[in-house]
Design a protein around this motif. Sequence first.
Motif, PDB file in Angstrom:
ATOM      1  N   GLY A   1      -2.171  -5.581   0.755  1.00 44.24           N
ATOM      2  CA  GLY A   1      -2.642  -4.565   1.818  1.00 44.24           C
ATOM      3  C   GLY A   1      -2.137  -3.003   1.696  1.00 44.24           C
ATOM      4  O   GLY A   1      -1.914  -2.526   2.944  1.00 44.24           O
ATOM      5  N   ALA A   2      -1.607  -2.959   0.371  1.00 39.54           N
ATOM      6  CA  ALA A   2      -0.921  -1.544   0.312  1.00 39.54           C
ATOM      7  C   ALA A   2      -1.832  -0.509  -0.358  1.00 39.54           C
ATOM      8  O   ALA A   2      -2.674  -0.562  -0.854  1.00 39.54           O
ATOM      9  N   VAL A   3      -1.026   0.874   0.343  1.00 41.93           N
ATOM     10  CA  VAL A   3      -1.517   2.086  -0.334  1.00 41.93           C
ATOM     11  C   VAL A   3      -0.620   2.162  -1.488  1.00 41.93           C
ATOM     12  O   VAL A   3       0.445   2.444  -1.188  1.00 41.93           O
ATOM     13  N   PRO A   4      -1.149   2.110  -2.562  1.00 41.84           N
ATOM     14  CA  PRO A   4      -0.167   2.240  -4.077  1.00 41.84           C
ATOM     15  C   PRO A   4       0.642   3.377  -3.903  1.00 41.84           C
ATOM     16  O   PRO A   4       1.687   3.463  -4.291  1.00 41.84           O
ATOM     17  N   GLN A   5      -0.043   4.590  -3.642  1.00 47.41           N
ATOM     18  CA  GLN A   5       0.555   6.007  -3.579  1.00 47.41           C
ATOM     19  C   GLN A   5       1.628   6.136  -2.654  1.00 47.41           C
ATOM     20  O   GLN A   5       2.706   6.846  -2.839  1.00 47.41           O
ATOM     21  N   LEU A   6       1.824   5.138  -1.522  1.00 46.84           N
ATOM     22  CA  LEU A   6       3.132   4.966  -0.752  1.00 46.84           C
ATOM     23  C   LEU A   6       4.017   3.784  -1.146  1.00 46.84           C
ATOM     24  O   LEU A   6       5.175   4.080  -0.895  1.00 46.84           O
ATOM     25  N   ALA A   7       3.391   2.804  -1.274  1.00 53.16           N
ATOM     26  CA  ALA A   7       4.388   1.664  -1.769  1.00 53.16           C
ATOM     27  C   ALA A   7       4.997   1.554  -2.967  1.00 53.16           C
ATOM     28  O   ALA A   7       6.004   1.256  -3.176  1.00 53.16           O
ATOM     29  N   ILE A   8       4.220   1.912  -4.023  1.00 53.82           N
ATOM     30  CA  ILE A   8       5.176   2.097  -5.219  1.00 53.82           C
ATOM     31  C   ILE A   8       6.244   3.132  -5.223  1.00 53.82           C
ATOM     32  O   ILE A   8       7.420   2.701  -5.707  1.00 53.82           O
ATOM     33  N   PRO A   9       6.138   4.303  -4.861  1.00 59.44           N
ATOM     34  CA  PRO A   9       7.480   5.028  -4.591  1.00 59.44           C
ATOM     35  C   PRO A   9       8.556   4.370  -3.817  1.00 59.44           C
ATOM     36  O   PRO A   9       9.856   4.495  -3.968  1.00 59.44           O
ATOM     37  N   THR A  10       7.997   3.744  -2.840  1.00 54.81           N
ATOM     38  CA  THR A  10       9.170   2.980  -1.993  1.00 54.81           C
ATOM     39  C   THR A  10       9.972   1.605  -2.684  1.00 54.81           C
ATOM     40  O   THR A  10      11.035   1.721  -2.448  1.00 54.81           O
ATOM     41  N   MET A  11       9.072   1.138  -3.442  1.00 56.18           N
ATOM     42  CA  MET A  11       9.552  -0.013  -4.240  1.00 56.18           C
ATOM     43  C   MET A  11      10.700   0.789  -5.307  1.00 56.18           C
ATOM     44  O   MET A  11      11.573  -0.122  -5.578  1.00 56.18           O
ATOM     45  N   ILE A  12      10.409   1.692  -5.807  1.00 57.16           N
ATOM     46  CA  ILE A  12      10.989   2.425  -6.932  1.00 57.16           C
ATOM     47  C   ILE A  12      12.489   2.829  -5.974  1.00 57.16           C
ATOM     48  O   ILE A  12      13.545   2.544  -6.571  1.00 57.16           O
ATOM     49  N   GLN A  13      12.512   3.373  -4.863  1.00 58.65           N
ATOM     50  CA  GLN A  13      13.519   3.770  -4.091  1.00 58.65           C
ATOM     51  C   GLN A  13      14.489   2.521  -3.802  1.00 58.65           C
ATOM     52  O   GLN A  13      15.468   2.573  -3.712  1.00 58.65           O
ATOM     53  N   TYR A  14      13.746   1.354  -3.371  1.00 56.42           N
ATOM     54  CA  TYR A  14      14.610   0.140  -3.124  1.00 56.42           C
ATOM     55  C   TYR A  14      15.226  -0.288  -4.298  1.00 56.42           C
ATOM     56  O   TYR A  14      16.353  -0.975  -4.261  1.00 56.42           O
ATOM     57  N   TYR A  15      14.514  -0.209  -5.403  1.00 56.12           N
ATOM     58  CA  TYR A  15      15.022  -0.392  -6.797  1.00 56.12           C
ATOM     59  C   TYR A  15      16.267   0.418  -6.897  1.00 56.12           C
ATOM     60  O   TYR A  15      17.453  -0.198  -7.358  1.00 56.12           O
ATOM     61  N   LYS A  16      16.283   1.640  -6.762  1.00 55.32           N
ATOM     62  CA  LYS A  16      17.465   2.288  -7.198  1.00 55.32           C
ATOM     63  C   LYS A  16      18.689   2.028  -6.131  1.00 55.32           C
ATOM     64  O   LYS A  16      19.712   2.261  -6.533  1.00 55.32           O
ATOM     65  N   GLU A  17      18.157   1.442  -5.047  1.00 54.61           N
ATOM     66  CA  GLU A  17      19.489   1.210  -3.929  1.00 54.61           C
ATOM     67  C   GLU A  17      19.697  -0.287  -4.265  1.00 54.61           C
ATOM     68  O   GLU A  17      20.718  -0.718  -3.397  1.00 54.61           O
ATOM     69  N   GLY A  18      19.240  -0.770  -5.237  1.00 47.49           N
ATOM     70  CA  GLY A  18      19.841  -2.275  -5.551  1.00 47.49           C
ATOM     71  C   GLY A  18      19.181  -3.195  -4.649  1.00 47.49           C
ATOM     72  O   GLY A  18      19.336  -4.421  -4.815  1.00 47.49           O
TER      73      GLY A  18
ATOM     74  N   PHE B   1      13.786  -5.801  -9.505  1.00 49.83           N
ATOM     75  CA  PHE B   1      12.509  -6.470 -10.182  1.00 49.83           C
ATOM     76  C   PHE B   1      12.791  -6.409 -11.786  1.00 49.83           C
ATOM     77  O   PHE B   1      12.387  -7.220 -12.579  1.00 49.83           O
ATOM     78  N   ASP B   2      13.713  -5.669 -12.089  1.00 49.54           N
ATOM     79  CA  ASP B   2      13.998  -5.528 -13.573  1.00 49.54           C
ATOM     80  C   ASP B   2      14.825  -7.027 -14.182  1.00 49.54           C
ATOM     81  O   ASP B   2      14.439  -7.416 -15.428  1.00 49.54           O
ATOM     82  N   LYS B   3      15.073  -7.630 -13.339  1.00 50.51           N
ATOM     83  CA  LYS B   3      15.658  -9.212 -13.732  1.00 50.51           C
ATOM     84  C   LYS B   3      14.526 -10.054 -14.116  1.00 50.51           C
ATOM     85  O   LYS B   3      14.808 -11.164 -14.517  1.00 50.51           O
ATOM     86  N   LEU B   4      13.168  -9.657 -13.663  1.00 48.66           N
ATOM     87  CA  LEU B   4      12.276 -10.575 -13.937  1.00 48.66           C
ATOM     88  C   LEU B   4      11.488 -10.234 -15.192  1.00 48.66           C
ATOM     89  O   LEU B   4      10.436 -11.137 -15.527  1.00 48.66           O
ATOM     90  N   VAL B   5      11.743  -9.268 -15.877  1.00 43.86           N
ATOM     91  CA  VAL B   5      10.848  -8.929 -17.116  1.00 43.86           C
ATOM     92  C   VAL B   5      11.502  -9.085 -18.441  1.00 43.86           C
ATOM     93  O   VAL B   5      12.892  -9.154 -18.507  1.00 43.86           O
ATOM     94  N   LYS B   6      10.633  -9.073 -19.433  1.00 39.12           N
ATOM     95  CA  LYS B   6      11.154  -9.089 -20.842  1.00 39.12           C
ATOM     96  C   LYS B   6      10.183  -8.429 -21.444  1.00 39.12           C
ATOM     97  O   LYS B   6       8.925  -8.166 -21.069  1.00 39.12           O
TER      98      LYS B   6
END
Length: 380
Positions: free
Chosen positions: A314-331, A335-340
């Motif tokens: 139910g997301a607006v990607p142009q808003l949600a993706i920058p938010t997720m990136i900011q949350y990633y920066k804040e720890g 999500f980087d722990k899930l990737v190979k």
Amino acid sequence: MKITAAVVNGANEDYQLEELTLGELYSDEVVVKMVASGICQSDEGIRNGSSAVPPLPAVIGHEGAGIIEKVGSAVKDFKVGDQVVMAYHYCGTCPGCRTGQPSSCNQWAPLNLGGVRPDGSHIFFKADGTPVSNFFNQSSFATHTITSVNNLIKVEPEVDLRLVGPLGCGFLTGFGTVVNGLQPKTSSAIAVFGTGGVGLAALMAAKIEGCSTIIAVDIHDSRLETAKELGATHTINSRTENLAERIAEITDGLGVNYSVDTTGISSVMKASLDVLAIGGVSAPVAVAKESIEFNTFSDLALTNRKVIGVLMGGAVPQLAIPTMIQYYKEGKFPFDKLVKFYKFKDINQATADSNSGQTIKPILIIDEDYRKDEPLVFNK
């Protein structure tokens, strides 16, 4: 323009790296040089033939990240050299889009699953002229692609494009299902069924949103350990433990206020409904052919429960993706722990590792020259 793409030519066939030609660039489109792309279970559904869309042959992939190489004449907000993540397509003019709900776009299905542009034209062609379908209007399993500005989310130059592609679908779906779909109250209880990429993104979002009881349910202890690291307060291996008894024990017999099912398995979807408290809400979000059967009175009306559909979180990607990136920066959203990481030529191995559960979220590195001074460790 000649490109290389991973083509699915027939149901349940391996990806084949082939030279294709890009079609005409429309005025509201851009050419993106792909850097990386996540692999999603929706891609696998097309490759193995369980999904009938888009028509084959096709270039699929829909968790792409890259750099704009060319812009159409009507493009205003993007320029050559911009770093972008790509998400789903939407028309921008229907009531859903106009009210800020592009995942409810009236044209969502044909735009993302039809394999062609709205006018019926193709983006990719084989050497003999055979048209090749696209997917999500991005087809990220390619060295270059053509996409609409509505698919694009600009990210800052310091963002590593090799990492962020999955924010366009899998992680967006899990994160958004909690934040936008369920909208949990602070200190509430939630159960997440399935701890793949979507489920773990939902779990991390539940922690961000202030849920005090976060229960991860799976049949693999290794994934449940990962869930603990990411914020689960409790874990249940439903293969070796009694699910209903454990959730009753954890919640003092009340049940959970919210549940998310990412498995798409009928019995599990029903279980995600059965463990709800009075007034609870369940969101089954897996792309699956299986269905769920329940009694509308005893399972829903009598207990004021709800089952809701949530597309793309139910997301607006142009808003949600920058938010997720900011949350990633804040720890807060690691999500980087899930990737190979896998080389593009190893796409079939990456798919196999995803199917076996060995890898939660495979990311294909399509441009190995991107940030060569920051080398990655590739899975083989």
